[in-house]
Design an enzyme around this catalytic site. Structure first.
Site, PDB file in Angstrom:
ATOM      1  N   LYS A 161       0.838  -1.217   0.000  1.00  0.00           N
ATOM      2  CA  LYS A 161       0.000   0.000   0.000  1.00  0.00           C
ATOM      3  C   LYS A 161       0.868   1.262   0.000  1.00  0.00           C
ATOM      4  O   LYS A 161       0.745   2.121   0.890  1.00  0.00           O
ATOM      5  CB  LYS A 161      -0.980  -0.027   1.171  1.00  0.00           C
TER       6      LYS A 161
HETATM    7  O1  LIG Z   1      -9.241  -3.723   1.317  1.00  0.00           O
HETATM    8  C1  LIG Z   1      -8.356  -4.454   1.759  1.00  0.00           C
HETATM    9  C2  LIG Z   1      -7.037  -4.397   1.322  1.00  0.00           C
HETATM   10  C3  LIG Z   1      -6.118  -5.271   1.823  1.00  0.00           C
HETATM   11  N1  LIG Z   1      -6.473  -6.192   2.750  1.00  0.00           N
HETATM   12  C4  LIG Z   1      -5.427  -7.133   3.229  1.00  0.00           C
HETATM   13  O2  LIG Z   1      -5.776  -8.465   2.806  1.00  0.00           O
HETATM   14  C5  LIG Z   1      -5.486  -9.380   3.844  1.00  0.00           C
HETATM   15  C6  LIG Z   1      -6.781  -9.986   4.356  1.00  0.00           C
HETATM   16  O3  LIG Z   1      -6.525 -10.923   5.388  1.00  0.00           O
HETATM   17  P1  LIG Z   1      -7.640 -11.892   6.023  1.00  0.00           P
HETATM   18  O4  LIG Z   1      -6.920 -12.565   7.129  1.00  0.00           O
HETATM   19  O5  LIG Z   1      -8.093 -12.834   4.950  1.00  0.00           O
HETATM   20  O6  LIG Z   1      -8.746 -11.026   6.493  1.00  0.00           O
HETATM   21  C7  LIG Z   1      -4.708  -8.600   4.894  1.00  0.00           C
HETATM   22  O7  LIG Z   1      -3.348  -8.639   4.573  1.00  0.00           O
HETATM   23  C8  LIG Z   1      -5.238  -7.208   4.729  1.00  0.00           C
HETATM   24  O8  LIG Z   1      -4.330  -6.220   5.169  1.00  0.00           O
HETATM   25  C9  LIG Z   1      -7.768  -6.255   3.192  1.00  0.00           C
HETATM   26  O9  LIG Z   1      -8.135  -7.092   4.050  1.00  0.00           O
HETATM   27  N2  LIG Z   1      -8.666  -5.386   2.674  1.00  0.00           N
END
Ligand SMILES: O=c1ccn([C@@H]2O[C@H](COP(=O)(O)O)[C@@H](O)[C@H]2O)c(=O)[nH]1
Length: 280
Positions: free
Chosen positions: A96
């Site tokens: 990001k």
């Molecule tokens: O909008 C967003 C952007 C990035 N993320 C990232 O994706 C993963 C989600 O992890 P889970 O454990 O499946 O919830 C994490 O690295 C977030 O920082 C997001 O969730 N949403």
């Protein structure tokens, strides 16, 4: 990796699963902590067990940065391991980034050239000159945050400016930037009902869709509103897969979870083919 090569992998594996490698030392099996590089050992075990069910891995750099130099080393080792052993896998640095042009140039070089990722996530807030340095890299993708999965997305992204929601402006405006063919977009699975609107603006672009699993997003809804004839989706799940078990058999359990998602994805691909048989 080109978009076409990514699509070929998706067709071959019948999967558009991206597994998030968000390694938290407090959550990994304790026996790994005595290893020389616990983060890499964890990632290696997860990758070896799950690679046949997914097409991409997405380490969120925050988890590595939080461990300092050792974290950065483990991240580089993970990417090198993927390149050497599973070169068909697509890699995403969920970092990001985005800053004034000359600074963005350094971020882009770090992730897309030096570290060798296929793509990097970038925040659009600073506009065109903060994103274009990332877009210069051939056969690499810049994944722009459009409509994120968190509750705070409603603070700004869905607000209207000149009658149009900000996330729609991000999608529309970014299409005019140089090398915009190298763009993908983040749209959260928790916002699946917005995908129909997103597709009106970017009908063909690939979307990285986090939020299936721990955040409660539904794969079926994402596919219903977001899938295209070239699939157009990379659906990410992190915690629900990699921390499905904290026992010594964690990698095996993670593989079982990944396989369930892969099978659901194969069904969704079939469903799309059946429903669009006239157009394909
Ligand atoms: O909008 C967003 C952007 C990035 N993320 C990232 O994706 C993963 C989600 O992890 P889970 O454990 O499946 O919830 C994490 O690295 C977030 O920082 C997001 O969730 N949403």
């Amino acid at each position: 990796m080109t978009t076409q090569e990514l699509v070929e992998q998706i067709r071959k594996k019948q999967s558009f699963l991206c597994i998030g490698l968000d390694v938290d030392l407090k959550k990994i099996p304790t026996y790994l902590l005595s290893e020389e590089d616990p983060i890499f050992s964890f990632n290696k075990a997860i990758i070896d067990a799950t690679h046949q069910f997914c097409v991409a891995y997405k380490p969120n750099t925050a988890f590595y940065e939080a461990c300092g130099l050792k974290g950065w080393e483990a991240l580089q080792k993970t990417i090198d391991y993927l390149h050497d052993n599973y070169p068909e896998i697509y890699t995403i640095a969920d970092a990001k980034r985005g800053d004034i042009g000359n600074t963005s140039k350094m971020y882009a070089k770090t992730f897309l050239k030096d570290m060798g990722f296929d793509s990097v996530t970038v925040a659009p807030y600073m506009g065109k000159d903060s994103v274009e340095p990332f877009l210069e890299f051939e056969d690499k993708h810049t994944i722009l945050l459009a409509l994120t999965s968190n509750e705070g997305a409603f603070d700004f992204q869905t607000l209207k400016s000149d009658e149009t929601e900000i996330y729609k402006k991000v999608l529309e405006t970014s299409k005019s930037w140089e090398n915009s063919e190298n763009l993908m977009y983040v749209v959260g699975a928790t916002k699946a009902e917005y995908l129909a609107e997103v597709r009106k603006i970017v009908p063909e672009s690939f979307l990285l869709v986090p939020g299936v699993g721990a955040q409660g997003g539904k794969l079926e809804d994402v596919c219903k509103y977001g899938m295209t004839k070239d699939v157009g989706l990379l659906v990410n799940s992190s915690r629900k897969i990699i921390y499905a078990s904290t026992n010594n058999n964690f990698a095996e359990v993670a593989a079982a979870k990944a396989e369930i998602l892969q099978q659901q994805m194969a069904e969704e691909l079939e469903k799309f083919k059946f429903e669009h048989s006239n157009e394909l």
